[in-house]
Design an enzyme around this catalytic site. Structure first.
Site, PDB file in Angstrom:
ATOM      1  N   TYR A 145     134.010 116.398  -8.195  1.00 41.76           N
ATOM      2  CA  TYR A 145     132.992 115.339  -8.353  1.00 41.76           C
ATOM      3  C   TYR A 145     133.337 114.439  -9.554  1.00 41.76           C
ATOM      4  CZ  TYR A 145     128.327 113.681  -9.903  1.00 41.76           C
ATOM      5  OH  TYR A 145     127.259 112.939 -10.347  1.00 41.76           O
ATOM      6  N   ARG A 218     123.426 121.680 -23.472  1.00 40.37           N
ATOM      7  CA  ARG A 218     123.333 120.473 -22.653  1.00 40.37           C
ATOM      8  C   ARG A 218     122.508 119.424 -23.386  1.00 40.37           C
ATOM      9  NH1 ARG A 218     126.806 122.507 -20.561  1.00 40.37           N
ATOM     10  NH2 ARG A 218     127.198 123.093 -18.395  1.00 40.37           N
TER      11      ARG A 218
HETATM   12  N1  NAP Z   1     120.906 113.203 -11.718  1.00 39.84           N
HETATM   13  C1  NAP Z   1     121.684 113.300 -12.788  1.00 39.84           C
HETATM   14  O1  NAP Z   1     121.493 114.141 -13.661  1.00 39.84           O
HETATM   15  C2  NAP Z   1     122.831 112.341 -12.968  1.00 39.84           C
HETATM   16  C3  NAP Z   1     123.541 112.370 -14.185  1.00 39.84           C
HETATM   17  C4  NAP Z   1     124.610 111.497 -14.368  1.00 39.84           C
HETATM   18  C5  NAP Z   1     124.954 110.615 -13.362  1.00 39.84           C
HETATM   19  N2  NAP Z   1     124.262 110.615 -12.195  1.00 39.84           N
HETATM   20  C6  NAP Z   1     124.654 109.656 -11.171  1.00 39.84           C
HETATM   21  O2  NAP Z   1     123.537 108.839 -10.895  1.00 39.84           O
HETATM   22  C7  NAP Z   1     123.546 108.465  -9.526  1.00 39.84           C
HETATM   23  C8  NAP Z   1     122.222 108.825  -8.886  1.00 39.84           C
HETATM   24  O3  NAP Z   1     122.042 110.232  -8.948  1.00 39.84           O
HETATM   25  P1  NAP Z   1     120.715 110.919  -8.411  1.00 39.84           P
HETATM   26  O4  NAP Z   1     120.521 112.155  -9.176  1.00 39.84           O
HETATM   27  O5  NAP Z   1     119.643 109.912  -8.322  1.00 39.84           O
HETATM   28  O6  NAP Z   1     121.164 111.335  -6.937  1.00 39.84           O
HETATM   29  P2  NAP Z   1     120.314 111.407  -5.581  1.00 39.84           P
HETATM   30  O7  NAP Z   1     118.860 111.517  -5.841  1.00 39.84           O
HETATM   31  O8  NAP Z   1     120.964 112.469  -4.748  1.00 39.84           O
HETATM   32  O9  NAP Z   1     120.558 110.000  -4.921  1.00 39.84           O
HETATM   33  C9  NAP Z   1     121.784 109.681  -4.370  1.00 39.84           C
HETATM   34  C10 NAP Z   1     121.617 108.513  -3.466  1.00 39.84           C
HETATM   35  O10 NAP Z   1     122.897 108.262  -2.849  1.00 39.84           O
HETATM   36  C11 NAP Z   1     122.656 107.923  -1.508  1.00 39.84           C
HETATM   37  N3  NAP Z   1     123.819 108.253  -0.674  1.00 39.84           N
HETATM   38  C12 NAP Z   1     124.484 109.422  -0.607  1.00 39.84           C
HETATM   39  N4  NAP Z   1     125.437 109.340   0.328  1.00 39.84           N
HETATM   40  C13 NAP Z   1     125.366 108.102   0.860  1.00 39.84           C
HETATM   41  C14 NAP Z   1     126.081 107.423   1.882  1.00 39.84           C
HETATM   42  N5  NAP Z   1     127.068 108.020   2.574  1.00 39.84           N
HETATM   43  N6  NAP Z   1     125.743 106.134   2.139  1.00 39.84           N
HETATM   44  C15 NAP Z   1     124.735 105.532   1.475  1.00 39.84           C
HETATM   45  N7  NAP Z   1     124.021 106.108   0.507  1.00 39.84           N
HETATM   46  C16 NAP Z   1     124.339 107.395   0.209  1.00 39.84           C
HETATM   47  C17 NAP Z   1     121.456 108.751  -1.083  1.00 39.84           C
HETATM   48  O11 NAP Z   1     120.846 108.087  -0.010  1.00 39.84           O
HETATM   49  P3  NAP Z   1     119.764 108.792   0.945  1.00 39.84           P
HETATM   50  O12 NAP Z   1     118.596 109.068   0.033  1.00 39.84           O
HETATM   51  O13 NAP Z   1     119.457 107.765   1.974  1.00 39.84           O
HETATM   52  O14 NAP Z   1     120.411 110.046   1.448  1.00 39.84           O
HETATM   53  C18 NAP Z   1     120.606 108.727  -2.348  1.00 39.84           C
HETATM   54  O15 NAP Z   1     119.739 107.616  -2.326  1.00 39.84           O
HETATM   55  C19 NAP Z   1     124.745 109.152  -8.908  1.00 39.84           C
HETATM   56  O16 NAP Z   1     125.812 108.246  -8.871  1.00 39.84           O
HETATM   57  C20 NAP Z   1     125.056 110.279  -9.850  1.00 39.84           C
HETATM   58  O17 NAP Z   1     126.422 110.588  -9.827  1.00 39.84           O
HETATM   59  C21 NAP Z   1     123.191 111.438 -11.979  1.00 39.84           C
END
Ligand code: NAP
Length: 324
Positions: A145, A218
Site C-alpha cells: 500500500y 502512533r
Molecule cells: N484513514 C486514514 O487514517 C488515512 C491516513 C492517511 C491517508 N489516508 C488516505 O486518505 C484517503 C481517504 O482514506 P479514507 O480513510 O477516507 O478511506 P475510505 O473511507 O475507504 O474511502 C476511500 C474511498 O475510495 C473510493 N474508492 C475505492 N476504490 C475505488 C475505485 N475503484 N473507484 C472509485 N473510487 C474508489 C471509495 O469509494 P466507495 O465509497 O464508492 O467504495 C471511497 O469513497 C486515501 O487515499 C487514504 O490512503 C487515510
C-alpha cells in the site's frame, strides 16, 4: 483557514473529489460545500470506477474539472493490509496513475494526491521528515500500500518536471473521527479499539484482547483538521515537495487503549496478544512545513477528538446504523 478566507479562490473552481464519499472524503466535501465552488463533483465508485481508464477519461471529459482532489484508495488496518496486499498495491497505483495522467492530458489545472504515512521507511528517525521518505523499505505489513502511494509522488514530480502539471502531494498521518469504519476485521486502530472497549463496557466483560505489545507509538489527526489542512494545501501550495499533515505528537498504543477505555467506561483488564504484529515501531511526523507552506496547524486534541468519535459511534449503534 476560515470558510470565508478561501471563498474567492474556490468560487472560481470546478472541483472533482474522487473518494469523496469515504471517511476523509465526506469531511472534505462538507467543508468544500461551505466554500461554494462553482461546480462540485463527487462520484461514487459505481459512478466511476477509477481502475477503468475509459471511465476516468469520460468523467473528466464530461465534468471538465479545474481541480482534482484524489482521496480514492483501498485501505484499512494491519489485518486488511495483510489480507489483500496484491489488491492494495494494484488498485492504489492504477487509480492514482490513471487519474493523474488523464487529468494532465485533459486540461485539469491542479491535482492534489493524498499520500500515506505508511510510505515512510520502517525505521525512519522520529519525527519523520519529508526528506526521509526514500531512506528505506516501509514496514512489511503495509509496504504494498505504502509503495503504491509513494509511486504517485514520483509521478506528480515527473509530470511537473516534464509537462508543467501542477500536482501536489500531501501525506496525512493516521486519521480518526466521526464517519470512520468500525468493522473489526478491516478497521484502523482507533475505531477498532472504540468498538472493542464500548462493547466490553456495555456487556461488563472482564477483559479485552489487543493486538501486539502496546509498545508501538502512533500519531493521530482528527479528520476535520485533516480536511481543513487538505483544502488549505489545495488552495495555497504549488510545489513538488511532499508535505506531512499531522498533529505533531505521539502516543503509545498502550496509553491509547487506556484512554479509550476511560472514555468508553470500560474498567476490565487489557490483555496483549504479542503473537500479533505491532506494525511500524514508531510514527510521529515533523509538521512544520505544513505550517510554513500553507498555514496549517492541527486544532483538536486527541482526547477531545476521541470524545466526539465515541459519541458518534454510540449514536450510530443506537440508531442501528452500523451494519457490519
Ligand atoms: N484513514 C486514514 O487514517 C488515512 C491516513 C492517511 C491517508 N489516508 C488516505 O486518505 C484517503 C481517504 O482514506 P479514507 O480513510 O477516507 O478511506 P475510505 O473511507 O475507504 O474511502 C476511500 C474511498 O475510495 C473510493 N474508492 C475505492 N476504490 C475505488 C475505485 N475503484 N473507484 C472509485 N473510487 C474508489 C471509495 O469509494 P466507495 O465509497 O464508492 O467504495 C471511497 O469513497 C486515501 O487515499 C487514504 O490512503 C487515510
Amino acid at each position: 483557514m476560515t470558510e470565508r478566507s478561501g471563498s474567492g479562490f474556490w468560487t472560481a473552481q470546478r472541483v472533482l473529489v474522487t473518494g469523496g464519499r469515504g471517511f476523509l472524503g465526506s469531511h472534505v466535501v462538507e467543508r468544500l460545500k461551505a466554500l461554494r465552488p462553482k461546480v462540485l463533483i463527487v462520484p461514487s465508485r459505481r459512478d466511476c470506477d477509477l481502475t477503468s481508464l475509459p471511465a476516468v477519461e469520460s468523467l473528466i471529459k464530461k465534468e471538465r474539472p479545474s481541480m482534482v482532489i484524489n482521496l480514492a484508495a483501498v485501505c484499512g488496518g494491519i489485518g486488511a493490509n495483510q489480507a489483500e496486499p496484491g489488491r492494495f498495491f494494484y488498485e492504489n497505483i492504477i487509480m492514482g496513475a490513471q487519474l493523474m495522467d488523464a487529468s494532465r492530458r485533459l486540461g485539469v489545472e491542479k491535482l492534489l494526491q493524498v499520500g500515506t504515512v505508511c510510505s515512510y521507511p520502517k525505521h525512519t528517525p522520529v519525527p519523520f521528515e519529508e526528506e526521509s521518505l526514500w531512506d528505506g523499505y516501509p514496514e512489511e505489513t503495509n509496504a504494498p500500500y505504502g509503495i503504491a502511494k509513494k509511486a504517485l509522488l514520483v509521478q506528480a514530480q515527473a509530470y511537473r518536471q516534464q509537462y508543467g502539471f501542477n500536482a501536489i502531494y500531501i501525506i496525512p498521518i493516521n486519521l480518526y473521527g466521526p464517519g470512520d469504519h468500525f468493522n473489526l476485521k478491516t478497521s484502523h486502530v482507533i475505531p477498532a479499539l472504540i468498538r472493542k472497549c464500548a462493547t466490553a463496557a456495555e456487556t461488563s466483560a472482564r477483559s479485552i484482547e489487543c493486538w501486539g505489545t502496546g509498545k508501538a507509538t502512533r500519531e493521530f489527526l482528527y479528520v476535520e483538521d485533516a480536511a481543513r489542512g487538505l483544502l488549505m494545501a489545495a488552495e495555497r501550495y504549488n510545489k513538488p515537495a511532499p508535505i506531512n499533515l499531522g498533529f505533531g505528537g505521539e502516543i503509545s498504543i498502550k496509553e491509547l487503549v487506556e484512554l479509550i477505555a476511560k472514555l468508553t467506561g470500560f474498567k476490565g483488564e487489557i490483555l496483549w496478544d504479542s503473537r500479533k504484529p505491532d506494525g511500524q515501531p514508531r510514527r510521529h511526523l515533523e509538521v512544520s512545513k505544513a505550517l510554513k507552506e500553507f498555514g496549517f496547524k492541527a486544532e483538536t486534541s486527541l482526547e477531545e477528538g476521541l470524545k466526539k468519535t465515541v459519541a458518534w459511534y454510540r449514536s450510530q449503534v443506537k440508531a442501528g446504523a452500523l451494519t457490519e
